[in-house]
Design a protein around this motif. Structure first.
Motif, PDB file in Angstrom:
ATOM      1  N   ILE A  73      -0.674   3.492  -2.687  1.00  0.00           N
ATOM      2  CA  ILE A  73      -1.217   3.538  -1.329  1.00  0.00           C
ATOM      3  C   ILE A  73      -1.545   4.996  -1.014  1.00  0.00           C
ATOM      4  O   ILE A  73      -0.668   5.854  -1.103  1.00  0.00           O
ATOM      5  CB  ILE A  73      -0.189   2.982  -0.318  1.00  0.00           C
ATOM      6  CG1 ILE A  73       0.224   1.558  -0.715  1.00  0.00           C
ATOM      7  CG2 ILE A  73      -0.765   2.997   1.094  1.00  0.00           C
ATOM      8  CD1 ILE A  73       1.514   1.101  -0.039  1.00  0.00           C
ATOM      9  N   HIS A  74      -2.788   5.258  -0.673  1.00  0.00           N
ATOM     10  CA  HIS A  74      -3.248   6.623  -0.420  1.00  0.00           C
ATOM     11  C   HIS A  74      -3.863   6.742   0.966  1.00  0.00           C
ATOM     12  O   HIS A  74      -4.305   5.761   1.540  1.00  0.00           O
ATOM     13  CB  HIS A  74      -4.337   7.009  -1.432  1.00  0.00           C
ATOM     14  CG  HIS A  74      -3.800   7.576  -2.704  1.00  0.00           C
ATOM     15  ND1 HIS A  74      -4.613   8.181  -3.627  1.00  0.00           N
ATOM     16  CD2 HIS A  74      -2.533   7.631  -3.207  1.00  0.00           C
ATOM     17  CE1 HIS A  74      -3.882   8.585  -4.649  1.00  0.00           C
ATOM     18  NE2 HIS A  74      -2.624   8.262  -4.428  1.00  0.00           N
ATOM     19  N   ARG A  75      -3.920   7.977   1.424  1.00  0.00           N
ATOM     20  CA  ARG A  75      -4.645   8.269   2.652  1.00  0.00           C
ATOM     21  C   ARG A  75      -5.505   9.500   2.398  1.00  0.00           C
ATOM     22  O   ARG A  75      -5.026  10.487   1.839  1.00  0.00           O
ATOM     23  CB  ARG A  75      -3.658   8.549   3.777  1.00  0.00           C
ATOM     24  CG  ARG A  75      -4.325   8.770   5.106  1.00  0.00           C
ATOM     25  CD  ARG A  75      -3.296   8.968   6.205  1.00  0.00           C
ATOM     26  NE  ARG A  75      -3.880   8.667   7.494  1.00  0.00           N
ATOM     27  CZ  ARG A  75      -3.199   8.620   8.625  1.00  0.00           C
ATOM     28  NH1 ARG A  75      -1.902   8.832   8.618  1.00  0.00           N
ATOM     29  NH2 ARG A  75      -3.798   8.353   9.757  1.00  0.00           N
ATOM     30  N   GLY A  84      -8.912  15.653   0.835  1.00  0.00           N
ATOM     31  CA  GLY A  84      -7.970  15.399  -0.255  1.00  0.00           C
ATOM     32  C   GLY A  84      -7.265  14.088   0.001  1.00  0.00           C
ATOM     33  O   GLY A  84      -7.473  13.444   1.030  1.00  0.00           O
ATOM     34  N   MET A  85      -6.443  13.678  -0.971  1.00  0.00           N
ATOM     35  CA  MET A  85      -5.720  12.426  -0.813  1.00  0.00           C
ATOM     36  C   MET A  85      -4.231  12.670  -0.912  1.00  0.00           C
ATOM     37  O   MET A  85      -3.788  13.480  -1.712  1.00  0.00           O
ATOM     38  CB  MET A  85      -6.133  11.435  -1.910  1.00  0.00           C
ATOM     39  CG  MET A  85      -7.573  11.008  -1.812  1.00  0.00           C
ATOM     40  SD  MET A  85      -7.933   9.693  -2.982  1.00  0.00           S
ATOM     41  CE  MET A  85      -7.750  10.535  -4.530  1.00  0.00           C
ATOM     42  N   VAL A  86      -3.490  11.981  -0.074  1.00  0.00           N
ATOM     43  CA  VAL A  86      -2.041  12.052  -0.164  1.00  0.00           C
ATOM     44  C   VAL A  86      -1.491  10.647  -0.377  1.00  0.00           C
ATOM     45  O   VAL A  86      -2.077   9.656   0.062  1.00  0.00           O
ATOM     46  CB  VAL A  86      -1.399  12.668   1.110  1.00  0.00           C
ATOM     47  CG1 VAL A  86      -1.708  14.142   1.203  1.00  0.00           C
ATOM     48  CG2 VAL A  86      -1.845  11.937   2.358  1.00  0.00           C
ATOM     49  N   TYR A 106      -7.000   5.243   4.984  1.00  0.00           N
ATOM     50  CA  TYR A 106      -6.108   4.564   4.036  1.00  0.00           C
ATOM     51  C   TYR A 106      -6.915   3.813   2.981  1.00  0.00           C
ATOM     52  O   TYR A 106      -7.971   3.250   3.264  1.00  0.00           O
ATOM     53  CB  TYR A 106      -5.219   3.555   4.767  1.00  0.00           C
ATOM     54  CG  TYR A 106      -4.110   4.179   5.566  1.00  0.00           C
ATOM     55  CD1 TYR A 106      -3.110   4.911   4.943  1.00  0.00           C
ATOM     56  CD2 TYR A 106      -4.049   4.023   6.943  1.00  0.00           C
ATOM     57  CE1 TYR A 106      -2.081   5.483   5.674  1.00  0.00           C
ATOM     58  CE2 TYR A 106      -3.017   4.595   7.692  1.00  0.00           C
ATOM     59  CZ  TYR A 106      -2.041   5.316   7.042  1.00  0.00           C
ATOM     60  OH  TYR A 106      -1.023   5.883   7.765  1.00  0.00           O
ATOM     61  N   HIS A 107      -6.423   3.818   1.759  1.00  0.00           N
ATOM     62  CA  HIS A 107      -7.034   3.014   0.696  1.00  0.00           C
ATOM     63  C   HIS A 107      -5.986   2.724  -0.370  1.00  0.00           C
ATOM     64  O   HIS A 107      -4.957   3.396  -0.435  1.00  0.00           O
ATOM     65  CB  HIS A 107      -8.248   3.723   0.076  1.00  0.00           C
ATOM     66  CG  HIS A 107      -7.957   5.098  -0.441  1.00  0.00           C
ATOM     67  ND1 HIS A 107      -7.979   6.206   0.376  1.00  0.00           N
ATOM     68  CD2 HIS A 107      -7.622   5.559  -1.671  1.00  0.00           C
ATOM     69  CE1 HIS A 107      -7.679   7.277  -0.331  1.00  0.00           C
ATOM     70  NE2 HIS A 107      -7.448   6.913  -1.590  1.00  0.00           N
ATOM     71  N   LEU A 108      -6.257   1.711  -1.179  1.00  0.00           N
ATOM     72  CA  LEU A 108      -5.433   1.456  -2.353  1.00  0.00           C
ATOM     73  C   LEU A 108      -6.098   2.178  -3.510  1.00  0.00           C
ATOM     74  O   LEU A 108      -7.290   2.005  -3.758  1.00  0.00           O
ATOM     75  CB  LEU A 108      -5.341  -0.043  -2.640  1.00  0.00           C
ATOM     76  CG  LEU A 108      -4.627  -0.882  -1.570  1.00  0.00           C
ATOM     77  CD1 LEU A 108      -4.700  -2.359  -1.927  1.00  0.00           C
ATOM     78  CD2 LEU A 108      -3.170  -0.445  -1.406  1.00  0.00           C
ATOM     79  N   MET A 109      -5.334   3.041  -4.195  1.00  0.00           N
ATOM     80  CA  MET A 109      -5.865   3.772  -5.333  1.00  0.00           C
ATOM     81  C   MET A 109      -5.563   2.958  -6.580  1.00  0.00           C
ATOM     82  O   MET A 109      -4.395   2.710  -6.897  1.00  0.00           O
ATOM     83  CB  MET A 109      -5.184   5.146  -5.400  1.00  0.00           C
ATOM     84  CG  MET A 109      -5.926   6.142  -6.233  1.00  0.00           C
ATOM     85  SD  MET A 109      -7.112   7.068  -5.214  1.00  0.00           S
ATOM     86  CE  MET A 109      -8.624   6.242  -5.630  1.00  0.00           C
ATOM     87  N   LEU A 110      -6.612   2.532  -7.255  1.00  0.00           N
ATOM     88  CA  LEU A 110      -6.485   1.605  -8.380  1.00  0.00           C
ATOM     89  C   LEU A 110      -6.834   2.349  -9.660  1.00  0.00           C
ATOM     90  O   LEU A 110      -7.956   2.793  -9.847  1.00  0.00           O
ATOM     91  CB  LEU A 110      -7.439   0.421  -8.175  1.00  0.00           C
ATOM     92  CG  LEU A 110      -7.387  -0.214  -6.768  1.00  0.00           C
ATOM     93  CD1 LEU A 110      -8.596  -1.106  -6.525  1.00  0.00           C
ATOM     94  CD2 LEU A 110      -6.088  -0.993  -6.594  1.00  0.00           C
TER      95      LEU A 110
HETATM   96 CU    CU Z   1      -6.726   7.930  -3.348  1.00  0.00          CU
END
Ligand code: CU
Length: 143
Positions: A73-75, A84-86, A106-110
């Protein structure tokens, strides 16, 4: 003898089924999609609308899929003018609230899809909540 109109009966049945489904799942996902990536790219992002149908806060703590090596789970955040992404270790959905997973947020990093995913394909991702609730979601690959 009076007979109820068949359409009316169907409607009541359908509404009862919808109520039962949302009662059972507690949290529902809508408009779930994964952005198609150019060939060779091993990172994809998943987006959706989450809805908490319960009267309790629901905390999303993990996501997993047999279609990818890892799901996190990323933001996306912007700091000093740089995007950037955390990693988001948990996300709370207040009672009766919606939460958007969308580009720029928010996104799901796959990571590392097990097969090539093209627009129109579907891939299942399971969401896990702290309450023990599990929500399987079917994501559609889109351009
Ligand atoms: Cu990400």
């Amino acid at each position: 003898m009076r007979r109820r109109h068949p359409v009316f009966v169907c409607l009541v049945l359908a509404l009862a089924l919808v109520a039962a489904a949302s009662e059972a799942t507690g949290v529902s996902a809508h408009d779930a999609w994964v952005r198609e990536t150019p060939p060779g790219m091993t990172i994809m992002a998943g987006y959706m609308e989450l809805r908490n149908n319960t009267s309790q806060p629901q905390v999303l703590v993990a996501a997993s899929s047999s279609g990818f090596e890892t799901v996190t789970i990323h933001r996306t955040i912007v700091k000093d003018g740089m995007a950037g992404m955390v990693h988001a270790s948990q996300i709370e959905l207040p009672p009766s609230a919606n939460l958007s997973f969308a580009p720029g947020g928010y996104h799901l990093m796959l990571m590392n899809p097990k097969r090539t995913l093209r627009a129109g394909d579907r891939v299942d991702i399971n969401l896990e909540f702290r309450s023990g609730l599990r929500l399987p979601v079917s994501f559609e690959v889109r351009q």
